[in-house]
Design a protein around this motif. Structure first.
Motif, PDB file in Angstrom:
ATOM      1  N   LEU A 103     -26.677 -12.431   1.493  1.00 31.86           N
ATOM      2  CA  LEU A 103     -26.927 -13.486   2.469  1.00 31.86           C
ATOM      3  C   LEU A 103     -25.644 -13.976   3.120  1.00 31.86           C
ATOM      4  O   LEU A 103     -25.682 -14.793   4.031  1.00 31.86           O
ATOM      5  CB  LEU A 103     -27.631 -14.669   1.789  1.00 31.86           C
ATOM      6  N   SER A 104     -24.496 -13.465   2.650  1.00 29.92           N
ATOM      7  CA  SER A 104     -23.207 -13.829   3.239  1.00 29.92           C
ATOM      8  C   SER A 104     -22.539 -12.571   3.784  1.00 29.92           C
ATOM      9  O   SER A 104     -22.812 -11.458   3.335  1.00 29.92           O
ATOM     10  CB  SER A 104     -22.305 -14.496   2.197  1.00 29.92           C
ATOM     11  N   LYS A 105     -21.682 -12.761   4.756  1.00 33.28           N
ATOM     12  CA  LYS A 105     -21.034 -11.621   5.401  1.00 33.28           C
ATOM     13  C   LYS A 105     -20.208 -10.829   4.392  1.00 33.28           C
ATOM     14  O   LYS A 105     -19.347 -11.383   3.707  1.00 33.28           O
ATOM     15  CB  LYS A 105     -20.133 -12.109   6.542  1.00 33.28           C
ATOM     16  N   PRO A 106     -20.479  -9.523   4.275  1.00 32.34           N
ATOM     17  CA  PRO A 106     -19.768  -8.730   3.271  1.00 32.34           C
ATOM     18  C   PRO A 106     -18.337  -8.418   3.704  1.00 32.34           C
ATOM     19  O   PRO A 106     -18.008  -8.434   4.896  1.00 32.34           O
ATOM     20  CB  PRO A 106     -20.603  -7.449   3.185  1.00 32.34           C
ATOM     21  N   THR A 107     -17.492  -8.131   2.731  1.00 31.92           N
ATOM     22  CA  THR A 107     -16.120  -7.730   3.030  1.00 31.92           C
ATOM     23  C   THR A 107     -16.099  -6.288   3.529  1.00 31.92           C
ATOM     24  O   THR A 107     -17.056  -5.540   3.344  1.00 31.92           O
ATOM     25  CB  THR A 107     -15.256  -7.836   1.766  1.00 31.92           C
ATOM     26  N   ASN A 108     -15.018  -5.895   4.172  1.00 33.09           N
ATOM     27  CA  ASN A 108     -14.880  -4.513   4.634  1.00 33.09           C
ATOM     28  C   ASN A 108     -14.944  -3.538   3.472  1.00 33.09           C
ATOM     29  O   ASN A 108     -15.471  -2.427   3.593  1.00 33.09           O
ATOM     30  CB  ASN A 108     -13.547  -4.336   5.380  1.00 33.09           C
ATOM     31  N   GLU A 109     -14.419  -3.957   2.334  1.00 32.50           N
ATOM     32  CA  GLU A 109     -14.422  -3.089   1.157  1.00 32.50           C
ATOM     33  C   GLU A 109     -15.849  -2.771   0.710  1.00 32.50           C
ATOM     34  O   GLU A 109     -16.189  -1.630   0.426  1.00 32.50           O
ATOM     35  CB  GLU A 109     -13.650  -3.756   0.018  1.00 32.50           C
ATOM     36  N   ILE A 110     -16.704  -3.814   0.698  1.00 34.94           N
ATOM     37  CA  ILE A 110     -18.107  -3.612   0.312  1.00 34.94           C
ATOM     38  C   ILE A 110     -18.808  -2.712   1.312  1.00 34.94           C
ATOM     39  O   ILE A 110     -19.546  -1.799   0.949  1.00 34.94           O
ATOM     40  CB  ILE A 110     -18.839  -4.969   0.215  1.00 34.94           C
TER      41      ILE A 110
END
Length: 934
Positions: free
Chosen positions: A419-426
């Motif tokens: 529900l939250s913006k994921p990191t580039n790594e994810i």
């Protein structure tokens, strides 16, 4: 083998129980049923159960709520924590019940029983055993059952259920006092206590109120480090700064959820069977709204997984679960492994459903302004505004890099469960994980397709901008060139086919009939386009793994096979395409329709909405309601290739009429009543009429209301009494309105006799209804003759005539009516009141009667015959929306008769039908004469 043995043992036990003494048979049978339903117990019966068995009465347990209420509930030996939680939720009207569980307290120990398959009486039995070990008696075991919040969903919303929020809030206050929930900062305690003060007393911060709140919220250990007066002063100061809102309870709950996720977790004891190395092989899995945590016995974190890192969860046989993650594959075993897998799956599925974030699995280029272009691995923000249909495989998205929006094919992205913006790594890790574990996410097995037919057709096919293998498979991209060489430019049907199959994004839900019109309309007019339609549909159904797309592709194939066949060069390939897919529900029917279309003339118009509605409802049988003049109707099966003459024969056979000659199919719209041509296809005729109505009324989209009738049109060889069914269903209801409108010339005696017959039909020979004659006169006597006598005279004369017709049934009276009017020359005529402008001797308004004898012009008031014109004297006739013209005599020296009428189309059609009938009879006679001469 064990299941087979258990089945027979269970049946034997049931039979044995039936022989039990009175009162025990039903009691034991019910207990056995409940045990089979909820599973085997793990502990011996408790003292409570033994006492209940003696009396055969339900066990009643008390459950404490966090708002200090207590609820008494009936339970039995098989009751589970899930059942108890459901009973409590129903009783207190708790809507958001997920995550509430049953807790068991004994002395200073409290543990979660859960809200699943755990047996409540097993927990009570353990409490009794523990009490006995301590030297107490089982019946005095001080156990307590508590209903409280155990775990939050990642999408928990306090506004969903105020009662749920209130119970959790009370639980938090109680936990702060007991020291169960501990804050890292002193200010957090003060802030929570200040909000609690406002909830309890509003803006009233008198010392005694603050003191009560401090005693409610601050644990004894904290009161020892600072005096009560210090806490009272700090809480009073903080209370003055509290925002006065109605959501303070929700704020306390949200604070707790954010700060102490580990305190609101569900714990599972597991052993690692395989997977990445960890310091311990046996540990505890804690699942909460933030993710999954592996803990040792001292609650030291061994590993952490967020839900976007979970690729797949599979419950294995026994007590094992496979957890496929971006950090490796774990195989874990434990007594509650199935429950753990179910919880993880629920959280991942719920997050995926609610997520607004996706990552691109492949690069997609922009086809037009509708599409969104993106590269593999880029983050896509999902916009859920229903512009595009997810059922069709499309979703609206925004490229996080370019900030552009457009349609995104669902099979080109994977939605991240967050529900939250994921990191580039994810995001990047998800791409590699999905590629590695692709079988968990989609089916990549290609649809079986014989490539040989495609190679055989390559003489007609040109691959202009793509390799042949790529050209002949499913694609979401519109083709730039046709598949067949003989067509020079791309067809307008390509995008409509994609749209109908859901392979092309559309912002608004487009009318399916509009799409089928765009697909098949041009092909019904131009033979060269038909093969291209077949090829486009087969292409989109090749290597297509989208179930929705395939279902709609088969619908198009089914419609196409009924409209027109493929050409001879393409025929064998189209047949092989269908034969190779015989397991598909519509394949066999498509083959049959294709074979039938080879023997028939192609349809002239695209499918009617009735055909489309039928196949969209997975029905290959099309049924249509046909109405009859006697206000009855029946349903008849009508195929795509059914002609009007076929339907006429089918109806006449079903109604057991002696002949279908003279009958016709009529279609009634709001302003027209049209007869259909016998040689036309039924659905082509309907399309022609409804399309014409749309064009005249300028209707965009929507459907034209219409009704289909089966009626007598041509009145020849009609002898009342010869075909009773035709008389009752058609002849009587069609002739009666003409008589009552005063179209016929008749004597007073004839009118009285007919009035008596009509009265007999109305009241079914009930003489008690004779007093109703004055009220029924309009239904018994021609309109223009109502004033010929007074109501009483009409009643007197009709009664006299009625008394002479004793013992006649209503049906017999209808036939008698027809026999009476059959004697008149105007029997079977169709009447039209028109305004004429040709004959000065005639009145402006004349009545035209058309029958098997020809056309008769009648004075509408005196009913005098002004002129009679047999059909062989009518040289020419024409009609328009406002006129009817005819030439009497010959075309050169004949006289013209011009009239104004909106029913010219009916007069035109009726004359043409009678003339064609006579021409047909003449040809038949000539054929017979030639045979005789030979």
């Amino acid at each position: 083998m064990l299941e087979h043995h258990f089945k027979y043992l269970y049946l034997y036990l049931q039979s044995f129980i039936r022989l039990a003494p009175s009162g025990y048979s039903s009691y034991c049978a019910d207990r056995l049923r409940r045990t089979v339903m909820n599973g085997t117990r793990e502990e011996p019966p408790s003292y409570l159960e033994l006492q209940a068995t003696k009396t055969k009465k339900p066990i009643v347990v008390t459950v404490m709520l966090m708002d200090n209420r207590s609820i008494n509930l009936p339970v039995d030996s098989a009751s589970t924590s899930k059942e108890i939680c459901q009973l409590i939720s129903n009783k207190i009207n708790l809507k958001d019940s997920f995550g509430f569980s049953i807790y068991v307290a004994l002395y200073a120990k409290v543990w979660a029983l859960g809200s699943g398959r755990e047996h409540v009486m097993d927990a009570i039995s353990r409490c009794e055993q523990d009490t006995k070990r301590r030297g107490g008696q089982e019946q005095h075991a001080p156990w307590r059952l508590i209903f409280r919040k155990e775990i939050f969903t990642p999408w928990h919303n306090c506004s969903d259920d105020k009662l749920s929020t209130d119970l959790i809030y009370k639980q938090i206050i109680h936990g702060l006092k007991s020291g169960e929930y501990q804050c890292q900062k002193e200010d957090d305690y003060v802030d929570l206590a200040a909000k609690h003060l406002y909830i309890q007393h509003g803006s009233d911060s008198r010392p005694e109120n603050v003191k009560d709140v401090v005693q409610d919220c601050i644990s004894n250990s904290l009161l020892e480090t600072k005096t009560e007066s210090n806490w009272v002063q700090m809480v009073s100061t903080a209370h003055a700064q509290v925002s006065h809102t109605d959501s303070l309870k929700a704020e306390i709950v949200d604070y707790t959820r954010q700060k102490w996720p580990i305190f609101f977790s569900r714990f599972f004891e597991v052993a690692k069977l395989s997977g990445p190395p960890l310091p311990k092989s046996k540990f505890i899995v804690a699942i909460n709204w933030t993710g999954i945590t592996f803990l040792d016995e001292r609650e030291k974190r061994l590993a952490e997984l967020s839900f976007p890192e979970v690729m797949a969860v599979n419950a294995k046989s026994g007590q094992a679960v496979s957890l496929v993650t971006l950090k490796g594959d774990f195989t874990l075993s434990g007594p509650s492994a199935a429950d753990m897998a179910e919880l993880i799956t629920m959280f991942v599925s719920g997050l995926t459903e609610r997520s607004q974030y996706a990552v691109a699995l492949k690069e997609v280029e922009k086809q037009d302004a509708t599409f969104l272009s993106f590269k593999k691995g880029e983050l896509i923000m999902l916009i859920k505004d229903n512009d595009f249909s997810q059922d069709h495989g499309w979703v609206k998205g925004q490229n996080d890099r370019t900030k552009q929006t457009g349609a995104v094919p669902i099979d080109a992205i994977t939605i991240l469960p967050t529900l939250s913006k994921p990191t580039n790594e994810i995001s990047l890790s998800s791409i590699s994980g999905i590629c590695k574990f692709r079988p968990f996410f989609c089916c990549t097995t290609p649809c079986p397709l014989s490539r040989q037919p495609i190679k055989d057709v390559n003489r007609q096919v040109i691959s202009r901008n793509a390799a042949p293998e790529r050209l002949w498979v499913h694609s979401r991209e519109p083709m730039r060139q046709p598949l067949l060489k003989k067509l020079g430019a791309i067809l307008d049907c390509c995008v409509p086919i994609l749209k109908y199959m859901g392979d092309y994004p559309t912002k608004q839900q487009q009318n399916p009939l509009e799409l089928t019109d765009q697909i098949f309309g041009p092909a019904t007019k131009h033979d060269a386009l038909r093969d291209e339609i077949y090829c486009q549909i087969m292409k989109q159904m090749t290597n297509n793994n989208n179930r929705f797309s395939m279902e709609h592709g088969w619908q198009l194939m089914w419609l196409s096979c009924g409209l027109f066949p493929p050409s001879q060069p393409l025929l064998k390939h189209a047949q092989r395409f269908l034969e190779s897919r015989r397991r598909e529900p519509l394949a066999s029917d498509c083959l049959q329709r294709m074979q039938s279309s080879l023997r028939m003339e192609p349809r002239k118009l695209p499918p009617h909405h009735v055909e489309l509605d039928a196949i969209q409802q997975n029905s290959t049988q099309i049924r249509h309601k046909i109405h009859f003049p006697n206000d009855t109707d029946e349903i008849f099966e009508v195929a795509t290739n059914t002609r009007i003459k076929d339907l006429l024969l089918n109806i006449s056979r079903k109604l057991e009429l002696s002949s279908a000659d003279g009958f016709s199919i009529f279609v009634k719209t709001n302003d027209k009543f049209l007869s259909l041509n016998e040689t036309d296809y039924f659905f082509d005729s309907l399309r022609q009429i409804t399309d014409w109505s749309k064009s005249v009324k300028r209707i965009d989209g929507g459907l034209v209301n219409y009704t289909v009738f089966f009626m007598r049109k041509l009145w020849f060889n009609v002898i009342p009494g010869r075909d009773t069914k035709a008389d009752l269903i058609f002849h009587f209801p069609q002739e009666l309105p003409k008589y009552l409108r005063g179209y016929h010339v008749c004597t007073k005696e004839e009118m009285l006799k007919i009035a008596a017959l009509l009265f007999c039909i109305k009241v079914n020979s009930d003489k008690n209804q004779l007093v109703m004659i004055p009220k029924l006169l309009k239904e018994l006597v021609p309109t223009d003759q109502l004033k010929a006598m007074s109501e009483n005279e009409w009643k007197k004369n009709i009664t006299a005539s009625f008394n002479k017709q004793t013992g006649m049934t209503a049906d017999e009276a209808k036939v008698a009516f027809l026999k009476a009017v059959h004697r008149w020359p105007t029997f079977g005529c169709a009447f039209f009141d028109v305004k004429q402008t040709s004959e000065q001797k005639f009145p402006d308004i004349v009545r035209i009667a058309i029958s098997k004898q020809g056309l008769t012009i009648i004075h509408p008031k005196t009913k005098e015959t002004l002129a009679t014109h047999p059909f062989n004297r009518i040289a020419n006739w024409s009609s328009g929306s406002t006129y009817f013209h005819m030439t009497i005599g010959n075309l050169v020296n004949g006289s013209k008769f011009l009239c104004e009428t909106s029913l010219g189309y009916k007069m035109d059609d009726l004359i043409s039908s009678y003339v064609n009938m006579y021409l047909s009879d003449r040809k038949t006679v000539q054929t017979r004469n030639r045979r005789f001469d030979i």
